[in-house]
Design an enzyme around this catalytic site. Structure first.
Site, PDB file in Angstrom:
ATOM      1  N   LYS A 166      17.695 -36.512  -3.340  1.00 15.25           N
ATOM      2  CA  LYS A 166      16.901 -35.510  -3.027  1.00 15.25           C
ATOM      3  C   LYS A 166      15.652 -35.788  -2.205  1.00 15.25           C
ATOM      4  O   LYS A 166      15.317 -35.085  -1.204  1.00 15.25           O
ATOM      5  CB  LYS A 166      16.333 -35.013  -4.357  1.00 15.25           C
ATOM      6  CG  LYS A 166      17.400 -33.978  -4.831  1.00 15.25           C
ATOM      7  CD  LYS A 166      17.042 -33.104  -6.232  1.00 15.25           C
ATOM      8  CE  LYS A 166      18.137 -32.496  -6.508  1.00 15.25           C
ATOM      9  NZ  LYS A 166      19.595 -32.968  -6.699  1.00 15.25           N
ATOM     10  N   GLU A 204       7.256 -32.207  -6.333  1.00 14.17           N
ATOM     11  CA  GLU A 204       7.367 -30.980  -5.420  1.00 14.17           C
ATOM     12  C   GLU A 204       6.465 -30.080  -5.803  1.00 14.17           C
ATOM     13  O   GLU A 204       6.279 -29.776  -7.011  1.00 14.17           O
ATOM     14  CB  GLU A 204       8.739 -30.459  -5.005  1.00 14.17           C
ATOM     15  CG  GLU A 204       9.564 -31.374  -4.104  1.00 14.17           C
ATOM     16  CD  GLU A 204      11.108 -30.587  -4.305  1.00 14.17           C
ATOM     17  OE1 GLU A 204      11.800 -30.706  -3.127  1.00 14.17           O
ATOM     18  OE2 GLU A 204      11.334 -29.656  -4.831  1.00 14.17           O
ATOM     19  N   ARG A 247      29.753 -29.615  -1.613  1.00 16.42           N
ATOM     20  CA  ARG A 247      31.093 -29.226  -2.200  1.00 16.42           C
ATOM     21  C   ARG A 247      31.080 -27.646  -2.123  1.00 16.42           C
ATOM     22  O   ARG A 247      30.420 -26.861  -1.770  1.00 16.42           O
ATOM     23  CB  ARG A 247      31.032 -29.659  -3.647  1.00 16.42           C
ATOM     24  CG  ARG A 247      29.921 -29.213  -4.310  1.00 16.42           C
ATOM     25  CD  ARG A 247      29.895 -29.597  -5.983  1.00 16.42           C
ATOM     26  NE  ARG A 247      28.532 -29.212  -6.595  1.00 16.42           N
ATOM     27  CZ  ARG A 247      28.097 -28.277  -7.082  1.00 16.42           C
ATOM     28  NH1 ARG A 247      28.696 -27.130  -6.694  1.00 16.42           N
ATOM     29  NH2 ARG A 247      26.947 -28.234  -7.439  1.00 16.42           N
TER      30      ARG A 247
END
Length: 445
Positions: free
Chosen positions: A116, A200, A293
């Site tokens: 990430k 974050e 995906r």
């Protein structure tokens, strides 16, 4: 077109992929664990191979057993579905090194988006908005405290290698951060084998909106509209709809353009999703992650665009053009998906068991993608998802009405299930207004 396809997954997604494969005349090969031998997807495949016991590590994540099944059945390609090995770059590389076709994005794109922190940095460089946060792992709690002072509280503490809503915590002050950092790091090491932690900015009120992308064989990246995914429990989705009631035409234009830039930044091929957080007050959106995906909620995109995403995946993997005109995409009406899980409708705790009654709803605009049937047993070894109830209408009002009727008509007994929760949600004024955020489930408890 690919001639034979091994589906390296189980339950409803395996059954759904097999359905498209057989419609296209592609020989469909299922792999299954000992616990899943009696499920519908096994019976509906042209051929099925048992790859191990119930434990996913010994069956659905057993790369050697899956590749052996592909060799023994003469499979030409492997579709990983979602979960299990679908975002495992090493597996994708091994599949291709074995001379098989991988139905998914390239291994380099999977690797780039799997971490990430790396993903955030790549997206920022590509001009995709990202929330304030760390550009490298917080090496220890002191580094996390220093970073939080720069970002400002509250902060989200996340496992860099996490996904699916796992490995996350919120800290409102330094004391909470010290606790959450240790908790998330330990969880990440145990679950993902990587204890890297990022921080974050945390948005107390936020919507979760994502964009379906499709990287074509010719190199173009398309954005197939957005999906609203803000009805969640434990940061995991329960309901998705498209289009999002929170997205204006102007915001949609910015959101889709950013998603295309995200895909182009990693030379994306095949189906994927760019997930974003949307501040409903300011209209700002920020990159959250890219899922490399097919998503659980892909049917809502299929219904509003009139396409089969699995077919498009197979065509991209085979080097073929799409079935539709990329320059003339249209949106038709509104679609909603409800995830029917074997879980308590109040506390959302798993409730596996043998299915005594299973009668799926039917009617105009109603689709059910199910993994089970009457007499099957929902075991505790896998995700609690039993079926996806998807409805489509001319507009959101009609879609909600059809969802209400379909929930009422779904006759299910045996395992615990969350259909009563959906009945409640579909009468809730906050949901009906379209002005809701990720806290809506807590308002219903």
């Amino acid at each position: 077109m690919i001639e034979s396809l091994l589906v390296a997954n189980r339950g409803e997604i395996a059954r759904r992929i097999i359905r498209t494969a057989r419609r296209l005349g592609v020989r469909a090969i299922a792999v299954h664990s000992e616990a899943d031998a009696d499920l519908p997807f096994v019976a509906e495949a042209d051929e099925a191979v048992c790859v191990g016991p119930a434990n996913p590590a010994q069956s659905y994540r057993n790369t050697e057993a899956i590749l052996a099944a592909a060799r023994s059945t003469g499979a030409q390609a492997i579709h990983p579905g979602y979960g299990f090995l679908s975002e495992n770059a090493d597996f994708a590389r091994t599949v291709e090194a074995s001379g098989l076709i991988w139905v998914g994005p390239g291994a380099d794109a999977i690797s780039a988006m799997g971490d990430k922190i790396n993903a955030r940095n790549l997206m920022a460089a590509a001009g995709v908005p990202v929330a304030a946060g760390t550009t490298e792992p917080a090496a220890d709690v002191a580094a996390a405290v220093a970073a939080a002072a720069q970002i400002g509280y509250p902060v989200m503490v996340k496992a860099a290698a996490g996904g699916g809503g796992m490995g996350m915590g919120v800290a409102v002050d330094e004391a909470a951060l010290r606790t959450e950092y240790d908790k998330v790091r330990a969880f990440a090491e145990r679950m993902f084998g990587d204890g890297s932690v990022l921080l974050e900015r945390y948005f107390p009120r936020v919507r979760h909106v994502e964009v379906q992308i499709l990287g074509l064989a010719d190199g173009r990246v398309l954005a197939l509209g957005e999906r609203e995914c803000s009805v969640q429990r434990r940061n995991q989705k329960l309901v998705e709809e498209s289009p999002s009631p929170a997205v204006s035409p102007e915001l949609r234009s910015r959101l889709l353009a950013a998603a295309v830039r995200a895909g182009e930044a990693v030379d994306y091929r095949n189906a994927g999703t760019v997930e974003c957080l949307l501040d409903p007050t300011t209209g700002e959106f920020f990159f959250l992650e890219m899922n490399t995906r097919l998503q659980v909620e892909h049917p809502v995109t299929e219904l509003v665009h009139g396409i089969d995403l699995v077919e498009e995946q197979l065509r991209v993997a085979a080097g073929l053009p799409p079935t539709f005109d990329p320059d003339a995409l249209t949106v038709r009406g509104h679609a909603i998906e409800l995830r029917v899980n074997a879980e308590d409708p109040k506390r959302f705790l798993p409730g596996p068991g043998t299915i005594k009654t299973w009668v799926e709803p039917t009617g105009e605009g109603v689709r059910v993608d199910s993994g089970y049937a009457e007499g099957n047993t929902v075991t505790p070894f896998y995700d609690s998802l039993m079926a996806k109830l998807i409805v489509h209408g001319q507009d959101r009002t009609e879609a909600i009405a059809r969802a209400r009727a379909a929930v009422a008509a779904f006759d299910l007994s045996g395992p615990k299930h969350n259909l009563p929760f959906f009945a409640e949600l579909l009468e809730n004024q906050e949901f009906l207004s379209g002005d809701y955020d990720t806290s809506i489930v807590s308002h219903l408890r």
